[in-house]
Design an enzyme around this catalytic site. Sequence first.
Site, PDB file in Angstrom:
ATOM      1  N   TYR A 138       0.788  -0.865  -0.214  1.00 33.63           N
ATOM      2  CA  TYR A 138       0.255   0.146   0.081  1.00 33.63           C
ATOM      3  C   TYR A 138       0.872   1.440  -0.179  1.00 33.63           C
ATOM      4  N   THR A 177       2.443   7.563   1.355  1.00 36.45           N
ATOM      5  CA  THR A 177       2.721   8.233   1.932  1.00 36.45           C
ATOM      6  C   THR A 177       4.142   8.320   1.132  1.00 36.45           C
ATOM      7  N   GLY A 227       5.381  -0.385   3.845  1.00 36.07           N
ATOM      8  CA  GLY A 227       5.598  -1.335   3.974  1.00 36.07           C
ATOM      9  C   GLY A 227       4.974  -2.756   3.385  1.00 36.07           C
ATOM     10  N   GLY A 237      15.710  -3.343  35.958  1.00 34.19           N
ATOM     11  CA  GLY A 237      16.994  -2.967  35.460  1.00 34.19           C
ATOM     12  C   GLY A 237      16.870  -4.377  34.375  1.00 34.19           C
ATOM     13  N   THR A 272       2.430   6.897  15.562  1.00 33.06           N
ATOM     14  CA  THR A 272       1.281   7.613  13.855  1.00 33.06           C
ATOM     15  C   THR A 272       1.171   6.986  12.458  1.00 33.06           C
ATOM     16  N   GLU A 305      -1.140   5.111  10.172  1.00 30.72           N
ATOM     17  CA  GLU A 305      -3.019   5.133   9.807  1.00 30.72           C
ATOM     18  C   GLU A 305      -3.347   6.948  10.942  1.00 30.72           C
TER      19      GLU A 305
HETATM   20  C1  LIG Z   1       6.404   2.132  10.631  1.00 27.22           C
HETATM   21  C2  LIG Z   1       5.780   3.032   9.492  1.00 27.22           C
HETATM   22  C3  LIG Z   1       5.218   2.119   9.018  1.00 27.22           C
HETATM   23  C4  LIG Z   1       4.413   2.446   8.445  1.00 27.22           C
HETATM   24  N1  LIG Z   1       3.747   1.817   6.621  1.00 27.22           N
HETATM   25  C5  LIG Z   1       2.788   2.999   5.932  1.00 27.22           C
HETATM   26  C6  LIG Z   1       2.680   2.317   4.824  1.00 27.22           C
HETATM   27  O1  LIG Z   1       2.749   0.915   4.121  1.00 27.22           O
HETATM   28  N2  LIG Z   1       2.425   2.806   3.408  1.00 27.22           N
HETATM   29  C7  LIG Z   1       1.955   3.927   3.266  1.00 27.22           C
HETATM   30  O2  LIG Z   1       1.344   4.561   2.431  1.00 27.22           O
HETATM   31  N3  LIG Z   1       2.752   5.189   5.098  1.00 27.22           N
HETATM   32  C8  LIG Z   1       3.418   4.019   5.935  1.00 27.22           C
HETATM   33  N4  LIG Z   1       3.311   4.864   6.809  1.00 27.22           N
HETATM   34  C9  LIG Z   1       3.888   6.077   7.273  1.00 27.22           C
HETATM   35  C10 LIG Z   1       2.673   6.638   7.906  1.00 27.22           C
HETATM   36  O3  LIG Z   1       0.834   7.026   7.107  1.00 27.22           O
HETATM   37  C11 LIG Z   1       3.390   8.208   8.047  1.00 27.22           C
HETATM   38  O4  LIG Z   1       4.127   8.587   9.065  1.00 27.22           O
HETATM   39  C12 LIG Z   1       1.855   8.586   8.445  1.00 27.22           C
HETATM   40  O5  LIG Z   1       0.489   8.984   7.990  1.00 27.22           O
HETATM   41  C13 LIG Z   1       2.754  10.153   9.621  1.00 27.22           C
HETATM   42  O6  LIG Z   1       2.804  11.531   8.478  1.00 27.22           O
HETATM   43  P1  LIG Z   1       3.820  12.116   8.339  1.00 27.22           P
HETATM   44  O7  LIG Z   1       5.355  11.238   8.680  1.00 27.22           O
HETATM   45  O8  LIG Z   1       3.943  13.092   7.055  1.00 27.22           O
HETATM   46  O9  LIG Z   1       3.890  12.903   9.690  1.00 27.22           O
HETATM   47  P2  LIG Z   1       3.910  14.970   9.799  1.00 27.22           P
HETATM   48  O10 LIG Z   1       1.963  14.862   9.103  1.00 27.22           O
HETATM   49  O11 LIG Z   1       5.383  15.188   8.873  1.00 27.22           O
HETATM   50  O12 LIG Z   1       4.395  14.999  11.387  1.00 27.22           O
HETATM   51  C14 LIG Z   1       5.159  15.757  11.726  1.00 27.22           C
HETATM   52  C15 LIG Z   1       5.111  16.645  13.189  1.00 27.22           C
HETATM   53  O13 LIG Z   1       4.709  17.376  12.078  1.00 27.22           O
HETATM   54  C16 LIG Z   1       2.313  17.673  12.902  1.00 27.22           C
HETATM   55  N5  LIG Z   1       1.813  18.404  11.925  1.00 27.22           N
HETATM   56  C17 LIG Z   1       1.516  17.794  11.176  1.00 27.22           C
HETATM   57  N6  LIG Z   1      -0.102  17.860   9.930  1.00 27.22           N
HETATM   58  C18 LIG Z   1      -0.070  18.507  11.507  1.00 27.22           C
HETATM   59  C19 LIG Z   1      -1.907  19.751  10.814  1.00 27.22           C
HETATM   60  N7  LIG Z   1      -2.515  20.026  10.243  1.00 27.22           N
HETATM   61  N8  LIG Z   1      -1.486  20.531  12.340  1.00 27.22           N
HETATM   62  C20 LIG Z   1      -0.733  20.171  13.571  1.00 27.22           C
HETATM   63  N9  LIG Z   1       0.507  19.060  13.790  1.00 27.22           N
HETATM   64  C21 LIG Z   1       0.251  19.520  12.541  1.00 27.22           C
HETATM   65  C22 LIG Z   1       2.031  16.236  13.717  1.00 27.22           C
HETATM   66  O14 LIG Z   1       1.027  16.105  15.085  1.00 27.22           O
HETATM   67  C23 LIG Z   1       3.926  15.571  14.195  1.00 27.22           C
HETATM   68  O15 LIG Z   1       4.277  16.107  15.273  1.00 27.22           O
HETATM   69  C24 LIG Z   1       4.497   3.612   7.533  1.00 27.22           C
HETATM   70  C25 LIG Z   1       4.952   4.529   8.967  1.00 27.22           C
HETATM   71  C26 LIG Z   1       5.675   3.631   9.432  1.00 27.22           C
HETATM   72  C27 LIG Z   1       6.635   4.896  10.564  1.00 27.22           C
HETATM   73  C1  LIG Z   2      22.281   0.326  31.544  1.00 24.99           C
HETATM   74  C2  LIG Z   2      22.106  -0.224  32.886  1.00 24.99           C
HETATM   75  C3  LIG Z   2      23.896   0.656  33.753  1.00 24.99           C
HETATM   76  C4  LIG Z   2      23.681  -0.436  34.361  1.00 24.99           C
HETATM   77  N1  LIG Z   2      25.191  -0.326  35.203  1.00 24.99           N
HETATM   78  C5  LIG Z   2      25.681  -0.972  36.648  1.00 24.99           C
HETATM   79  C6  LIG Z   2      27.049  -0.935  37.021  1.00 24.99           C
HETATM   80  O1  LIG Z   2      27.950  -0.658  36.198  1.00 24.99           O
HETATM   81  N2  LIG Z   2      27.163  -1.789  37.749  1.00 24.99           N
HETATM   82  C7  LIG Z   2      25.966  -1.673  38.759  1.00 24.99           C
HETATM   83  O2  LIG Z   2      26.655  -2.198  40.213  1.00 24.99           O
HETATM   84  N3  LIG Z   2      24.706  -1.943  38.198  1.00 24.99           N
HETATM   85  C8  LIG Z   2      24.541  -1.247  37.126  1.00 24.99           C
HETATM   86  N4  LIG Z   2      23.000  -1.149  36.879  1.00 24.99           N
HETATM   87  C9  LIG Z   2      22.119  -1.764  37.805  1.00 24.99           C
HETATM   88  C10 LIG Z   2      21.122  -0.598  38.302  1.00 24.99           C
HETATM   89  O3  LIG Z   2      22.074   0.108  39.037  1.00 24.99           O
HETATM   90  C11 LIG Z   2      20.081  -1.783  38.722  1.00 24.99           C
HETATM   91  O4  LIG Z   2      19.120  -1.826  38.014  1.00 24.99           O
HETATM   92  C12 LIG Z   2      19.397  -0.094  39.945  1.00 24.99           C
HETATM   93  O5  LIG Z   2      19.875  -0.466  41.065  1.00 24.99           O
HETATM   94  C13 LIG Z   2      17.262  -0.920  39.704  1.00 24.99           C
HETATM   95  O6  LIG Z   2      17.889  -1.357  40.344  1.00 24.99           O
HETATM   96  P1  LIG Z   2      17.001  -3.239  40.366  1.00 24.99           P
HETATM   97  O7  LIG Z   2      17.055  -3.159  38.700  1.00 24.99           O
HETATM   98  O8  LIG Z   2      17.111  -3.697  41.089  1.00 24.99           O
HETATM   99  O9  LIG Z   2      15.007  -2.854  40.451  1.00 24.99           O
HETATM  100  P2  LIG Z   2      13.930  -2.738  40.555  1.00 24.99           P
HETATM  101  O10 LIG Z   2      14.685  -2.991  42.968  1.00 24.99           O
HETATM  102  O11 LIG Z   2      13.213  -4.861  41.228  1.00 24.99           O
HETATM  103  O12 LIG Z   2      13.133  -2.083  40.673  1.00 24.99           O
HETATM  104  C14 LIG Z   2      12.105  -2.767  40.205  1.00 24.99           C
HETATM  105  C15 LIG Z   2      10.358  -2.141  40.715  1.00 24.99           C
HETATM  106  O13 LIG Z   2      10.943  -1.882  42.183  1.00 24.99           O
HETATM  107  C16 LIG Z   2      10.299  -0.994  42.434  1.00 24.99           C
HETATM  108  N5  LIG Z   2      10.735  -1.021  43.383  1.00 24.99           N
HETATM  109  C17 LIG Z   2      11.863  -1.424  44.227  1.00 24.99           C
HETATM  110  N6  LIG Z   2      11.635  -1.205  45.379  1.00 24.99           N
HETATM  111  C18 LIG Z   2      10.891  -0.652  46.220  1.00 24.99           C
HETATM  112  C19 LIG Z   2      10.285   0.612  47.655  1.00 24.99           C
HETATM  113  N7  LIG Z   2      11.135   0.136  48.573  1.00 24.99           N
HETATM  114  N8  LIG Z   2       9.617   1.578  47.737  1.00 24.99           N
HETATM  115  C20 LIG Z   2       8.385   1.351  45.729  1.00 24.99           C
HETATM  116  N9  LIG Z   2       8.560   0.239  44.953  1.00 24.99           N
HETATM  117  C21 LIG Z   2      10.139  -0.172  45.328  1.00 24.99           C
HETATM  118  C22 LIG Z   2      11.152  -0.342  41.761  1.00 24.99           C
HETATM  119  O14 LIG Z   2      10.045   1.136  41.150  1.00 24.99           O
HETATM  120  C23 LIG Z   2      10.353  -0.354  40.352  1.00 24.99           C
HETATM  121  O15 LIG Z   2       9.872  -0.401  39.035  1.00 24.99           O
HETATM  122  C24 LIG Z   2      22.684  -0.944  35.456  1.00 24.99           C
HETATM  123  C25 LIG Z   2      21.816  -1.077  35.272  1.00 24.99           C
HETATM  124  C26 LIG Z   2      21.170  -0.722  33.775  1.00 24.99           C
HETATM  125  C27 LIG Z   2      19.838  -0.666  33.184  1.00 24.99           C
END
Ligand SMILES: Cc1cc2nc3c(=O)[nH]c(=O)nc-3n(C[C@H](O)[C@H](O)[C@H](O)COP(=O)(O)OP(=O)(O)OC[C@H]3O[C@@H](n4cnc5c(N)ncnc54)[C@H](O)[C@@H]3O)c2cc1C
Ligand SMILES: Cc1cc2nc3c(=O)[nH]c(=O)nc-3n(C[C@H](O)[C@H](O)[C@H](O)COP(=O)(O)OP(=O)(O)OC[C@H]3O[C@@H](n4cnc5c(N)ncnc54)[C@H](O)[C@@H]3O)c2cc1C
Lengths: 661, 661
Positions: free
Chosen positions: A132, A135, A174, A398, A419, A421
């Site tokens: 289709y 775009t 697509g 994490g 985005t 449709e």
């Molecule tokens: C994963 C994917 C699959 C797709 N598959 C297809 C497909 O199979 N076939 C096909 O034909 N197309 C496809 N598309 C295209 C898709 O339909 C367009 O990307 C979509 O319609 C949005 O249009 P745009 O990218 O031009 O956004 P834009 O209109 O350029 O939007 C940019 C910004 O401008 C804003 N904006 C635009 N107009 C206005 C307005 N009048 N008032 C206020 N704000 C506005 C929007 O809110 C947005 O923030 C696909 C897109 C994606 C991402």
């Molecule tokens: C990209 C990345 C890089 C990292 N790099 C390092 C690193 O270099 N070294 C290292 O040691 N670690 C690293 N980490 C680990 C990171 O520090 C932990 O993932 C982080 O501390 C969050 O802990 P968690 O994953 O145990 O989350 P969790 O505590 O399991 O969180 C799960 C959910 O439980 C909720 N929750 C947990 N406790 C409570 C509470 N008391 N009250 C309410 N809600 C709670 C949280 O809000 C969350 O929604 C990395 C993680 C990422 C994603």
Amino acid sequence: MDQLGEERRKAQFDVDDMKIVWAGSRHNFEVSDRMAKLVASDPGFRKDTRTMLARKELFKNTLRKAAYAWKRIVELRLSEEEASKLRFYVDETAFTDLHWGMFVPAIKGQGTEEQQQKWLPLAYKMKIIGCYAQTELGHGSNVQGLETTATFDHQTDEFVMHSPTLTSSKWWPGGLGKASTHAVVYARLITDDQDQGIHGFIVQLRSLEDHLPLPGITIGDIGMKFGNGGYNTMDNGVLRLDHVRIPRSHMLMRVLQVTREGKCIQSDVPRQLVYGTMVYVRQAIVADASCALSRAVCIATRYSAVRRQFGSQNGGPETQVIDYKTQQNRLFPLLASAYAFRFVGEWLNWLYTDVTQRLQANDFSTLPEAHACTAGLKSLTTTATADGIEECRKLCGGHGYLCSSGLPELFAVYVPACTYEGDNTVLLLQVARFLIKTVSQLGSEKKPVGTTSYMGRVEHLMQCRSDTQRAEDWLKPSAILEAFEARATRMSVACAQKLSKFSNPEEGFAELSADLVEAAVAHCQLIVVTKFLEKLQQEIPGKGVKQQLEALCNIYALFLLHKYQGDFLATGCITSKQASLANDQLRSLYSQVRPNAIALVDAFNHTDHFLGSILGCYDGNVYPKLYEAAWKDPLNDSVVPDGYHEYIRPLLKQELRTARL
Amino acid sequence: MDQLGEERRKAQFDVDDMKIVWAGSRHNFEVSDRMAKLVASDPGFRKDTRTMLARKELFKNTLRKAAYAWKRIVELRLSEEEASKLRFYVDETAFTDLHWGMFVPAIKGQGTEEQQQKWLPLAYKMKIIGCYAQTELGHGSNVQGLETTATFDHQTDEFVMHSPTLTSSKWWPGGLGKASTHAVVYARLITDDQDQGIHGFIVQLRSLEDHLPLPGITIGDIGMKFGNGGYNTMDNGVLRLDHVRIPRSHMLMRVLQVTREGKCIQSDVPRQLVYGTMVYVRQAIVADASCALSRAVCIATRYSAVRRQFGSQNGGPETQVIDYKTQQNRLFPLLASAYAFRFVGEWLNWLYTDVTQRLQANDFSTLPEAHACTAGLKSLTTTATADGIEECRKLCGGHGYLCSSGLPELFAVYVPACTYEGDNTVLLLQVARFLIKTVSQLGSEKKPVGTTSYMGRVEHLMQCRSDTQRAEDWLKPSAILEAFEARATRMSVACAQKLSKFSNPEEGFAELSADLVEAAVAHCQLIVVTKFLEKLQQEIPGKGVKQQLEALCNIYALFLLHKYQGDFLATGCITSKQASLANDQLRSLYSQVRPNAIALVDAFNHTDHFLGSILGCYDGNVYPKLYEAAWKDPLNDSVVPDGYHEYIRPLLKQELRTARL
Ligand SMILES: Cc1cc2nc3c(=O)[nH]c(=O)nc-3n(C[C@H](O)[C@H](O)[C@H](O)COP(=O)(O)OP(=O)(O)OC[C@H]3O[C@@H](n4cnc5c(N)ncnc54)[C@H](O)[C@@H]3O)c2cc1C
Ligand SMILES: Cc1cc2nc3c(=O)[nH]c(=O)nc-3n(C[C@H](O)[C@H](O)[C@H](O)COP(=O)(O)OP(=O)(O)OC[C@H]3O[C@@H](n4cnc5c(N)ncnc54)[C@H](O)[C@@H]3O)c2cc1C
């Protein structure tokens, strides 16, 4: 070992009955369940390494799966319904989605009987693969601005399809990039130098013998998109047409015909038919939203019951994170939303049938309302779902950031639904336009219909005040409904009043568009709440099932009421005391849902294959599985990483000066 | 061709002066500018194919870049400041981030003089590569729950490092998986069967000769993470320790010493020192937030000025989407937030110095406040930035979904900032705890300090009402400040009052935690607003610069006021009429900023290399570049895709039955 067994025993309702409610009917449940299991048990459909594959491998594997799925469909003589469910559970975005979801419907909707007879049998057997192509690089939202031309050539009785500028290159379709043999190309019809607007044309892209692009056609993939795996299984494509000739009969002529002489004749088929298709596509998107959200919620809920952090007393087990109120406050409204979107999707499905029947009877009266309503619900549910998936990912701490959690890919593959449709903001502006029109007609002959009929009670709704006095009063459907109706009405009316102060209404609309969007959101939220409440008025069998749904419905409504309390307070629909009571009630609803949370996500009936998430696996045996999965990363193929000798060793040995980098 | 030239000419302020303000000082600007250009002009640092690489290639390339960056740093004899900026502009997450950002600081902060003298020279020259191994499979947020043990062995004067359970496997540490030779491992110290709590130990992981893991050490990468490219350049790792012995001297002993006899001796270094490090790390995260957000905003703003959609009159050009109010209402508050976070980051940097000086003087009085404030600001800015990047991506419509837009990778690589260094919800709960304590002490001897000092005026703030009467009144700093202070105070006090009704305060805290988090957010937003306003009280040279910043500050504040109007109204700080006036003012601020938007993002001084986005390129020449970039996708290596013969052709030819799939 079932880590979640105890959780499941806590449930206060019958999960099997809830599964039927979720599926919509016993029949739906059975087909879905059978197809889901078929896919899950077939190693040909494995997807657990998808996020690790480089683009080419990934795409090739998708081609394989698509062919394999088709093979199975044929072998098993699956019905259309079964086949589409099977594709759904294969859960891999592919060119076939566009073939079945857009190419075939475009021909059905916009082709004449004759054209349908010619093309549909080819498409149904997949003797051709279609996409289709609407775009362009320069135009998406504004379809009327498309630049591709289809110029009628009297001499040869052909259309000359052409991309006059760079920005007129088709871009995004697509299946276009690598797989399709044909496309419905939308182009500006030109007859005798007259611009006749945008129409669809069937264009063959590639040879059916060797798949090479036909002369005048430049075609390719537009490149990587968001996320690992995800939408990169799709060959979204670019297409340039250099004076490509197609027979006149390839223009889809159901609504407008071009004769041998190049005359344009409007057929007696109503133009409004296209809206019918739109309603169809959008109801499917809403159904998808509930499904995608349910997957994320299922993962986050199960993991939240497995994950323990803090709160150990005397060396006992730590607290399950699902028991933290902050976790519940982020998670349970999403659980409720999944159900809410499910039911509004069900209703939209009914609406589509209703609209179609009316169209057949030449009754267009409900069409604008149906159009606004589907546009709004598409926007509302996809935005909430995209945000909700990401929130679920964060709720997993994490570990949610690992691809093996399934959540990153789910987010990345889902989020373009905001985005395509119709860009969600653009859609809300359409809803707003419709609301303003509806308000302007209040008191006239033209009564508001369907989802806007509440506005018929504008006088009451403009001055009513909520009479809730205790937290429990907020459990009454009438209390919720009145508050939401009053808020939506007042926001629309306030916008209309502000608009009336502008001498140029279009300028006013542009200036106030941010407020208008808010009014549109209020209206759409009301629709979802209303449809959930209506659902609860039906008979719903099964032990405890209805009670659970009531709690979820209340959570959905009261959570919105809290989140948007600014709207409710600013419009004077409720007092701040009442808002606070609603919030108290919300908290106690969380406690009510808590013991049922696992069973409520089990009711989605997602297989581990479909979920594709270690954190969300049914048995909750998360840690051993995470540990095991890690070793499968290609980086772990060798203990000492590729690149050690060239880059790490010279660094450590201070020999970089002479190293080739 | 500069597509944005006209936009740039519209600017009403001096961009070069704004660049200095953004950078913090002329010196900062010059170093940053020089390093950014150095990186941008060096083909060794190209990153335009990053999102297409499979994991192994990607990682190998990161190893190359890290070595190459180090080589350049040495060759050019860059200062520490320059080197760290260079690494920053290389813009590729790598093991070196943890080496410099966590391993070195851990040794500096927790090692004795002697230990520093031993390890730091090795680390500074990169003769060893270190990482920071705290998090385990089962414990992240709850550091006190870590299970890894370090048992003192009297006999040999060693610690035996051990992973007693699967969940005690170290899991997540960056650089651990493949690159590091050493780690600071956090483990439960056990002496004479006594649990002495969590401490850091330097453990050598790999041989310095052949990079093989040392005996007893099992180590690997934990697998793919969210997004293409992005954080997958990092080898986040898993580590199991099987009775690994290390010398006693490898425990970091600045705070607690273990003697030859296995006695634990608290040193006279205050334990609070660790908080100083936390303040440091978190101020760096806030600075990063403003930078990441500024990149996304720069891309979305430039593209919104290039992108035209709808509104063509008489065949003239269509409307730039940046001119739509809905687009402005989504974009400009993010532009304002980028600036707001920049200034609050600057202030945090000052706070860190202040805290450090006080610590040195044994003054711990401001530490709890500083700790709460950095925790809160880390949470606030990272959440807003992650959401903001995704919003910017959506603002670019379909094209924002392409990796070539730069936004998907920016989001994916940024978003874990919401989780690491303290899960954002857990952090807000800490802030809330501090606020409740502060409220409980009001009226006592202990006066609220620093960012909570406004609470000293609790009596006024509990009963004041905004006196704004016209939209312009909302431009007054005092009006904004009072509204935000009153809201924050009232929300905290309301929580405290509700809490006091619980007999068990901990139960109350758990039950009300969702409300408490909201109060914490209100407090943190106030801090950001306050620091922005304070910044504006300084002298800011440059034509028109201050006016622009004033407009941005007002946008930031009034946008929040609108978004959270529920809080302001529910607490009675403002009336709905006043809320509506604020919104009117906001709209007119958008118009004020509109002609300056491009120049305001130019002031970030991001090179095209650093932005890594076709949509955001400086010259706005978006379409030709998008078109060109598409062809570089590996899928376009061949016109007919790999897999055609096996999967597409048999499908089209109805020969699947015999195909091998
Ligand atoms: C994963 C994917 C699959 C797709 N598959 C297809 C497909 O199979 N076939 C096909 O034909 N197309 C496809 N598309 C295209 C898709 O339909 C367009 O990307 C979509 O319609 C949005 O249009 P745009 O990218 O031009 O956004 P834009 O209109 O350029 O939007 C940019 C910004 O401008 C804003 N904006 C635009 N107009 C206005 C307005 N009048 N008032 C206020 N704000 C506005 C929007 O809110 C947005 O923030 C696909 C897109 C994606 C991402
Ligand atoms: C990209 C990345 C890089 C990292 N790099 C390092 C690193 O270099 N070294 C290292 O040691 N670690 C690293 N980490 C680990 C990171 O520090 C932990 O993932 C982080 O501390 C969050 O802990 P968690 O994953 O145990 O989350 P969790 O505590 O399991 O969180 C799960 C959910 O439980 C909720 N929750 C947990 N406790 C409570 C509470 N008391 N009250 C309410 N809600 C709670 C949280 O809000 C969350 O929604 C990395 C993680 C990422 C994603």
